[in-house]
Design a protein around this motif. Structure first.
Motif, short mmCIF file in Angstrom:
data_model
loop_
_atom_site.label_atom_id
_atom_site.label_comp_id
_atom_site.label_asym_id
_atom_site.label_seq_id
_atom_site.Cartn_x
_atom_site.Cartn_y
_atom_site.Cartn_z
N SER A 92 94.24 -117.19 47.65
CA SER A 92 95.70 -117.39 47.69
C SER A 92 96.46 -116.17 47.18
O SER A 92 97.69 -116.17 47.21
N GLY A 93 95.76 -115.15 46.67
CA GLY A 93 96.42 -113.95 46.17
C GLY A 93 96.94 -114.08 44.75
O GLY A 93 97.78 -113.29 44.32
N ARG A 94 96.45 -115.03 44.01
CA ARG A 94 96.93 -115.24 42.64
C ARG A 94 96.11 -114.50 41.59
O ARG A 94 96.33 -114.65 40.39
N GLY A 95 95.12 -113.71 42.01
CA GLY A 95 94.32 -112.95 41.06
C GLY A 95 93.24 -113.76 40.39
O GLY A 95 92.83 -113.45 39.27
N ASP A 96 92.79 -114.80 41.07
CA ASP A 96 91.79 -115.70 40.47
C ASP A 96 90.51 -115.77 41.30
O ASP A 96 89.91 -116.83 41.43
N GLY A 97 90.09 -114.64 41.83
CA GLY A 97 88.91 -114.61 42.68
C GLY A 97 87.63 -114.88 41.91
O GLY A 97 87.61 -114.98 40.68
N MET A 98 86.54 -114.99 42.64
CA MET A 98 85.25 -115.32 42.06
C MET A 98 84.79 -114.28 41.04
O MET A 98 84.20 -114.62 40.02
N VAL A 99 85.08 -113.01 41.29
CA VAL A 99 84.68 -111.96 40.35
C VAL A 99 85.43 -112.13 39.03
O VAL A 99 84.87 -111.94 37.95
N VAL A 100 86.69 -112.50 39.11
CA VAL A 100 87.50 -112.72 37.91
C VAL A 100 86.96 -113.92 37.14
O VAL A 100 86.90 -113.90 35.91
N GLN A 101 86.54 -114.95 37.85
CA GLN A 101 86.00 -116.14 37.20
C GLN A 101 84.70 -115.84 36.46
O GLN A 101 84.29 -116.59 35.59
N ARG A 102 84.09 -114.72 36.77
CA ARG A 102 82.85 -114.31 36.11
C ARG A 102 83.08 -113.21 35.07
O ARG A 102 82.15 -112.54 34.66
N GLY A 103 84.35 -112.98 34.68
CA GLY A 103 84.64 -112.09 33.58
C GLY A 103 85.27 -110.75 33.91
O GLY A 103 85.62 -110.00 33.01
N PHE A 104 85.44 -110.44 35.16
CA PHE A 104 86.08 -109.17 35.54
C PHE A 104 87.57 -109.27 35.26
O PHE A 104 88.15 -110.34 35.36
N PRO A 105 88.24 -108.17 34.90
CA PRO A 105 89.68 -108.23 34.62
C PRO A 105 90.46 -108.75 35.84
O PRO A 105 90.20 -108.35 36.97
N ALA A 106 91.42 -109.60 35.58
CA ALA A 106 92.21 -110.20 36.66
C ALA A 106 93.25 -109.21 37.18
O ALA A 106 93.97 -108.60 36.40
N PRO A 107 93.33 -109.06 38.51
CA PRO A 107 94.40 -108.24 39.07
C PRO A 107 95.71 -109.03 39.03
O PRO A 107 95.70 -110.25 38.86
N PRO A 108 96.83 -108.36 39.21
CA PRO A 108 98.09 -109.11 39.20
C PRO A 108 98.20 -110.01 40.42
O PRO A 108 97.65 -109.73 41.47
N SER A 109 98.91 -111.10 40.24
CA SER A 109 99.16 -112.01 41.35
C SER A 109 100.13 -111.36 42.33
O SER A 109 101.07 -110.68 41.92
N TYR A 110 99.90 -111.58 43.62
CA TYR A 110 100.83 -111.08 44.63
C TYR A 110 102.15 -111.84 44.59
O TYR A 110 103.11 -111.46 45.25
N HIS A 111 102.21 -112.91 43.83
CA HIS A 111 103.37 -113.78 43.83
C HIS A 111 104.33 -113.51 42.66
O HIS A 111 105.24 -114.29 42.42
N THR A 112 104.11 -112.39 41.96
CA THR A 112 105.06 -112.00 40.91
C THR A 112 106.28 -111.37 41.58
O THR A 112 106.21 -110.87 42.72
#
Length: 175
Positions: A92-112
């Motif tokens: 959905s572009g919210r910065g909550d991908g599978m890599v982030v769920q495993r501890g990688f830094p979250a990118p910014p959400s496209y919805h800001t």
């Protein structure tokens, strides 16, 4: 007699020539080694002025001119986004991908607000050059596909916070 010896002699010379080591291992310079052949003494030479790598002109043209947004481009953008972007940015572009769920830094959400206000060139440049911990995708994603991803990101942004009454096809059907 010479007729019999001549083929044998030629064959012997050919076989002897095959044993020459230089036929199997060519002389060459190691990368970044000194090379007496060139004036500057370096093995790695810069390209002459005006040299253009094959395909660079077309890639540069594609990078400079975004294609028209249509269904095919959005479809390609979704495919490329799902492959290259969703592991970090999420579907959905919210910065909550599978890599982030495993501890990688979250990118910014496209919805800001900041990224909703960013022009499409910003997204193209980030895909091309990288940003923060995101590395460049220039070697992995062709310019036309980068523009397709940008178009899909815009579609994601519109899809997340749009009211049903704002959808053009549905306005005429609403009471």
């Amino acid at each position: 007699m010479i007729g019999r010896l001549l083929p044998s002699l030629i064959l012997s010379l050919l076989v002897a020539g095959c044993g020459d080591h230089s036929m199997f291992q060519q002389n060459r310079y190691a990368t970044y080694s000194k090379a007496g052949l060139f004036r500057d003494g370096a093995e790695a030479q810069t390209f002459p002025d005006g040299t253009v790598a094959q395909g660079d002109l077309e890639r540069n043209r594609q990078a400079a001119t975004p294609p028209a947004v249509d269904t095919a481009l959005l479809s390609r953008g979704r495919e490329r986004y799902d492959t290259y972007c969703s592991p970090c940015h999420g579907l959905s572009g919210r910065g909550d991908g599978m890599v982030v769920q495993r501890g990688f830094p979250a990118p910014p959400s496209y919805h800001t607000d900041r990224l909703r206000a960013a022009d499409r060139q910003h997204f193209f440049d980030v895909i091309t050059n990288g940003y923060g911990v995101m590395y460049s995708y220039a070697a992995r994603v062709e310019p036309r596909d980068r523009w397709a991803i940008v178009a899909y990101i815009r579609a994601l942004q519109q899809s997340q916070d749009t009211k049903v009454s704002d959808v053009p096809e549905l306005k005429s059907k609403l009471p």
